[in-house]
Design an enzyme around this catalytic site. Structure first.
Site, short mmCIF file in Angstrom:
data_model
loop_
_atom_site.label_atom_id
_atom_site.label_comp_id
_atom_site.label_asym_id
_atom_site.label_seq_id
_atom_site.Cartn_x
_atom_site.Cartn_y
_atom_site.Cartn_z
N ASP A 106 -40.79 52.70 21.34
CA ASP A 106 -42.12 52.48 20.76
C ASP A 106 -42.52 51.01 20.65
OD1 ASP A 106 -40.68 53.47 17.55
OD2 ASP A 106 -40.67 51.51 18.53
N HIS A 121 -33.33 52.52 26.29
CA HIS A 121 -34.00 53.67 26.89
C HIS A 121 -35.42 53.35 27.34
CE1 HIS A 121 -31.09 56.40 24.43
NE2 HIS A 121 -30.52 55.87 25.49
N ASN A 215 -28.46 55.85 7.18
CA ASN A 215 -29.16 57.05 7.63
C ASN A 215 -29.66 57.79 6.40
OD1 ASN A 215 -29.83 59.57 8.89
ND2 ASN A 215 -28.51 58.98 10.59
C1 BV8 Z 1 -26.73 58.86 31.08
C2 BV8 Z 1 -36.15 57.93 26.08
C3 BV8 Z 1 -25.35 58.73 33.00
C4 BV8 Z 1 -37.16 58.95 26.47
C5 BV8 Z 1 -34.09 59.11 25.43
C6 BV8 Z 1 -21.61 61.54 27.91
C7 BV8 Z 1 -21.73 60.31 28.53
C8 BV8 Z 1 -22.90 59.96 29.18
C9 BV8 Z 1 -23.99 60.86 29.20
C10 BV8 Z 1 -23.86 62.08 28.58
C11 BV8 Z 1 -22.69 62.42 27.94
N1 BV8 Z 1 -22.87 63.66 27.43
C12 BV8 Z 1 -24.10 64.11 27.71
C13 BV8 Z 1 -24.73 63.18 28.43
C14 BV8 Z 1 -26.09 63.32 28.92
C15 BV8 Z 1 -27.13 62.78 27.95
C16 BV8 Z 1 -26.86 63.06 26.49
O1 BV8 Z 1 -26.38 62.22 25.77
N2 BV8 Z 1 -27.21 64.26 26.05
C17 BV8 Z 1 -27.06 64.60 24.65
C18 BV8 Z 1 -28.29 65.37 24.19
C19 BV8 Z 1 -25.78 65.38 24.49
N3 BV8 Z 1 -27.26 61.37 28.14
C20 BV8 Z 1 -28.05 60.94 29.14
O2 BV8 Z 1 -28.57 61.69 29.95
C21 BV8 Z 1 -28.24 59.46 29.29
N4 BV8 Z 1 -27.97 59.06 30.67
O3 BV8 Z 1 -25.80 58.97 30.36
O4 BV8 Z 1 -26.62 58.54 32.44
C22 BV8 Z 1 -25.28 60.19 33.33
C23 BV8 Z 1 -26.22 60.72 34.20
C24 BV8 Z 1 -26.12 62.09 34.50
C25 BV8 Z 1 -25.13 62.89 33.93
C26 BV8 Z 1 -24.21 62.33 33.03
C27 BV8 Z 1 -24.28 60.97 32.73
C28 BV8 Z 1 -29.68 59.05 29.03
C29 BV8 Z 1 -30.05 59.35 27.61
C30 BV8 Z 1 -31.42 58.73 27.30
C31 BV8 Z 1 -32.43 59.82 27.08
N5 BV8 Z 1 -33.71 59.23 26.66
N6 BV8 Z 1 -35.24 58.49 25.08
C32 BV8 Z 1 -38.11 59.26 25.34
O5 BV8 Z 1 -37.96 58.71 24.23
O6 BV8 Z 1 -39.01 60.07 25.58
S1 BV8 Z 1 -33.09 59.72 24.24
C33 BV8 Z 1 -34.04 59.91 22.87
O7 BV8 Z 1 -33.37 60.81 22.05
C34 BV8 Z 1 -34.14 58.66 22.06
O8 BV8 Z 1 -34.29 57.50 22.81
C35 BV8 Z 1 -32.89 58.66 21.27
O9 BV8 Z 1 -31.86 58.03 21.96
C36 BV8 Z 1 -32.58 60.13 21.19
C37 BV8 Z 1 -32.94 60.60 19.84
O10 BV8 Z 1 -31.93 60.15 19.04
P1 BV8 Z 1 -32.26 59.39 17.70
O11 BV8 Z 1 -32.94 58.13 17.99
O12 BV8 Z 1 -31.00 59.37 16.98
O13 BV8 Z 1 -33.33 60.29 16.98
P2 BV8 Z 1 -33.09 61.69 16.26
O14 BV8 Z 1 -34.41 62.30 16.02
O15 BV8 Z 1 -32.04 62.43 17.02
O16 BV8 Z 1 -32.43 61.30 14.85
C38 BV8 Z 1 -33.18 60.59 13.91
C39 BV8 Z 1 -32.19 60.10 12.88
O17 BV8 Z 1 -32.88 59.26 11.97
C40 BV8 Z 1 -31.58 61.22 12.08
O18 BV8 Z 1 -30.19 60.98 11.94
C41 BV8 Z 1 -32.28 61.12 10.73
O19 BV8 Z 1 -31.43 61.52 9.65
C42 BV8 Z 1 -32.54 59.65 10.65
N7 BV8 Z 1 -33.71 59.28 9.83
C43 BV8 Z 1 -34.91 59.91 9.74
N8 BV8 Z 1 -35.72 59.20 8.91
C44 BV8 Z 1 -35.01 58.13 8.49
C45 BV8 Z 1 -33.73 58.16 9.08
N9 BV8 Z 1 -32.80 57.23 8.85
C46 BV8 Z 1 -33.11 56.22 8.01
N10 BV8 Z 1 -34.32 56.10 7.42
C47 BV8 Z 1 -35.28 57.04 7.62
N11 BV8 Z 1 -36.46 56.91 7.01
#
Ligand code: BV8
Length: 252
Positions: A106, A121, A215
């Site tokens: 963002d 990202h 968090n």
């Molecule tokens: C890749 C951009 C190589 C787009 C995003 C192991 C190793 C490598 C890869 C993998 C692996 N296992 C699985 C994978 C594949 C995958 C992955 O991780 N999948 C997950 C779901 C299991 N990873 C990938 O594909 C990555 N690429 O590794 O390339 C590769 C290639 C092919 C095959 C294998 C490997 C690319 C990942 C990037 C994806 N793009 N974003 C867009 O934004 O539209 S990810 C997107 O989701 C965000 O960028 C962010 O990273 C993620 C969300 O996570 P958070 O930011 O943590 O947000 P979330 O809502 O989940 O949590 C919010 C948190 O805030 C909560 O904990 C909450 O309690 C807290 N919170 C809320 N309010 C507050 C607060 N904390 C404090 N104060 C508050 N007020």
């Protein structure tokens, strides 16, 4: 709200020569940006973000994915950095070797004044051609369909990393280097689910850094780091900077 922090954290922050920070969607939540784990609101309630943030979704339905990003870009442009963003920018004033590694797309860390930001990202205010990969300037974001690349006619896409796509090599190298050299690693507002970003705090810890999670609630990293502080980052981060370095300047 007076917050007290463990003296070990304050001492480590004051003594730190090098700090690495990983932020997630939670840092922008108090700016009104929906997190990935929150239920999507309104029109987007029926879609799973992880489904939409993928090359397959863009191939199958470029208009839908383009509209989702146009909606999120409008949210980001209307949002303002919150005190948590400003506190992280302030931290850089006290510890020059501070690297802010963000998963967020963002742009709010830049707008809050953070300078050493690594966008793991990408950034949804930038665009590139989905065919030749080169950056494309998009001034008016069409609300209906993705425009075509002026060079090759390919569909234009947001310059973000989708699930299944590799992270930008330079960004990953910078993030890893900062993680390896830091003595203190702060992991803020992330569910710790998405890899390889979520590996960074554990790499820092294995390399001897003191690791802290901030968090709202325990997530995938619970119990794995040296310290877990639960509360809104917009409250805890400004309080932490004041506790370590005294009254903040008027910004934010
Ligand atoms: C890749 C951009 C190589 C787009 C995003 C192991 C190793 C490598 C890869 C993998 C692996 N296992 C699985 C994978 C594949 C995958 C992955 O991780 N999948 C997950 C779901 C299991 N990873 C990938 O594909 C990555 N690429 O590794 O390339 C590769 C290639 C092919 C095959 C294998 C490997 C690319 C990942 C990037 C994806 N793009 N974003 C867009 O934004 O539209 S990810 C997107 O989701 C965000 O960028 C962010 O990273 C993620 C969300 O996570 P958070 O930011 O943590 O947000 P979330 O809502 O989940 O949590 C919010 C948190 O805030 C909560 O904990 C909450 O309690 C807290 N919170 C809320 N309010 C507050 C607060 N904390 C404090 N104060 C508050 N007020």
């Amino acid at each position: 709200m007076t917050v007290t922090f463990p003296s070990e954290l304050i001492e480590r922050l004051r003594a730190a020569q090098s700090v690495a920070i990983l932020t997630g969607a939670g840092v922008s939540a108090e700016s009104g940006m929906p997190t990935f784990r929150d239920a999507q609101t309104g029109l987007w309630a029926r879609y799973d973000p992880a489904e939409l943030a993928s090359p397959a979704a863009f191939r199958a339905n470029p208009v839908l994915v383009w509209q989702w990003y146009a909606y999120r870009r409008a949210l980001a442009e209307a949002a303002a950095p919150n005190p948590g963003h400003y506190a992280l920018a302030e931290l850089e004033q006290h510890i020059p070797d501070t690297t802010l590694i963000t998963q967020n797309v963002d742009g709010l860390h830049h707008r809050a004044g953070s300078r050493n930001v690594v966008e793991l990202h990408g950034n949804l205010t930038r665009y590139r051609c989905s065919d030749d990969g080169a950056p494309v300037e998009v001034t008016i974001v069409a609300k209906d369909a993705p425009p075509r690349c002026p060079r090759c006619g390919g569909l234009i896409r947001p310059d973000v990393v989708w699930f299944g796509e590799l992270l930008p090599q330079h960004a990953w190298n910078m993030a890893l280097a900062a993680t390896r050299r830091c003595s203190l690693f702060l992991c803020i507002g992330t569910s710790g689910v998405v890899r390889p970003a979520a590996d960074l705090p554990l790499i820092a810890q294995a390399d001897g850094a003191y690791t802290v999670e901030i968090n709202l609630a325990p997530g995938a990293l619970a119990g794995q780091l040296n310290l877990h502080l639960y509360g809104p980052s917009g409250t805890l981060l400004p309080a932490l900077v004041v506790a370590a370095f005294g009254e903040r300047s008027s910004i934010g």
